[in-house]
Design an enzyme around this catalytic site. Structure first.
Site, PDB file in Angstrom:
ATOM      1  N   PRO A 131       0.769  -1.201   0.018  1.00  0.00           N
ATOM      2  CA  PRO A 131       0.032   0.113   0.050  1.00  0.00           C
ATOM      3  C   PRO A 131       0.830   1.287   0.076  1.00  0.00           C
ATOM      4  CG  PRO A 131       0.301  -0.757   2.175  1.00  0.00           C
ATOM      5  CD  PRO A 131       0.726  -1.741   1.326  1.00  0.00           C
ATOM      6  N   LYS A 137      17.103   3.446 -14.720  1.00  0.00           N
ATOM      7  CA  LYS A 137      16.677   4.936 -15.048  1.00  0.00           C
ATOM      8  C   LYS A 137      16.667   5.370 -13.599  1.00  0.00           C
ATOM      9  CE  LYS A 137      12.483   4.514 -13.275  1.00  0.00           C
ATOM     10  NZ  LYS A 137      11.630   5.081 -12.388  1.00  0.00           N
ATOM     11  N   VAL A 165      11.217   4.341   0.055  1.00  0.00           N
ATOM     12  CA  VAL A 165      12.599   3.465  -0.553  1.00  0.00           C
ATOM     13  C   VAL A 165      13.210   4.335  -1.594  1.00  0.00           C
ATOM     14  CG1 VAL A 165      13.481   1.396  -1.459  1.00  0.00           C
ATOM     15  CG2 VAL A 165      11.915   1.434   0.559  1.00  0.00           C
TER      16      VAL A 165
END
Length: 338
Positions: free
Chosen positions: A11, A194, A282
């Site tokens: 979530p 990327k 993160v």
């Protein structure tokens, strides 16, 4: 498409945004997470304020603390969890599932230590009898924009086109559109690598460099991403598509990108540990830099920008030193492949 039951594992910002897309399309969406307070908030207040302060979710979106309840009778499972826990969650899914489902993931990164792509991790941990060919959902997308139903175009990549088309139909609507792709390696490596270039682009901004430098790092960054991906078996054309240059542009130029913001703060002189603590999410580009650097060494792929960012994050070099090293390196032809 008939109403489908979908478990969204994770979530976070992107998991929440994708849950809303699926709910908008009339599907039954079950979000699973391991923070009880967050699950209670979604169910009681229909908000996820850690990521979206002003967004109210449809009450039809239900959140679950127990994985077995979230997976009960579902048609598809979408994993949107950090790279470092993908294998752990996949193991839990394999232990809990009692029927075959379509397995998708929308995370971007490579597994630390093993250097494996996330679809490979899922294939290793979830038995083939319990899953379809894995579908990778990836492309230029900020959760902050998708959650307000801004126009978004991304890719659904799988070794099986029929499964990719199922996922394409599952998600696509008037503001969210998927294109199918059979180059899983290309789409996954593009989405992971990327983030490294986005950290570098942010650092240049933090140091005060302008658009010329921004264009340079995106263009040359795409070149070395392509080099590594092709060495791993990808189709080079994938990197000129949505999951390649598209995702690189959106991640390497926007304040919505946590990787760009981390780089920007590094460029302004902040310490990495403080940046990671304050981000609250993160920063995949940090760990992916290490994985990509090690892969480049292993495969003999020339990746000077990745090497420069690695030297800053893991070897204590200053960003100024890293830039000077790149700018004073040996002259090369632009289209040199190795």
């Amino acid at each position: 498409m008939n109403k489908q039951k979908i478990a969204v594992l994770g979530p976070g910002s992107w998991g929440t945004a994708l849950s809303q897309v699926l709910n908008d399309n009339g599907h039954e969406v079950r979000i699973w997470g391991n923070v009880p307070e967050q699950i209670d908030e979604i169910n009681q207040f229909h908000t996820n304020k850690r990521y979206f302060k002003d967004i109210v979710l449809d009450p039809a979106i239900k959140a679950y603390k127990e994985l077995s309840e979230a997976l009960d009778g579902v048609d598809a499972v979408l994993l949107v969890v950090p790279t470092k826990v993908m294998r752990l969650v996949a193991k839990q899914v394999a232990e809990t599932l009692d029927h075959k489902v379509v397995v998708m993931h929308a995370s971007k990164g490579l597994e630390p230590e093993s250097h494996k792509r996330l679809s490979t991790v899922l294939e290793e941990e979830i038995p083939a009898a319990l899953r379809s060919e894995v579908v990778v959902v990836s492309g230029p997308s900020h959760a902050e924009e998708t959650i307000i139903r801004d126009l978004t175009l991304i890719s659904a990549a799988s070794k099986d086109m029929e499964t990719a088309q199922y996922v394409q139909t599952l998600f696509s609507n008037h503001y969210f559109r998927l294109y199918t792709n059979n180059d899983v390696i290309g789409v996954e490596t593009a989405g992971a690598l990327k983030n490294i270039i986005a950290v570098g682009a942010g650092a240049l901004h933090g140091l005060g460099y302008g658009d010329n430098a921004k264009a340079a790092i995106i263009a040359r960054g795409l070149t070395e991403i392509t080099r590594l991906g092709v060495e791993m078996g990808a189709n080079p054309l994938t990197y000129s598509g949505l999951s390649g240059v598209g995702d690189l542009i959106v991640t390497g130029t926007s304040v919505h990108s946590r990787n760009w913001r981390a780089g920007d703060q590094l460029g302004r002189g902040e310490k990495l540990e403080d940046i990671e603590r304050n981000m609250g999410m993160v920063i995949e580009g940090i760990s992916t830099t290490k994985v990509a650097y090690e892969l480049a060494q292993e495969l003999g792929v020339y990746m000077p920008i990745t090497q420069a960012i690695y030297s800053v994050i893991y070897q204590g070099a200053s960003i100024e030193e890293a830039i000077k090293h790149i700018m004073s390196s040996e002259f090369r032809q632009e289209n040199e492949w190795s």
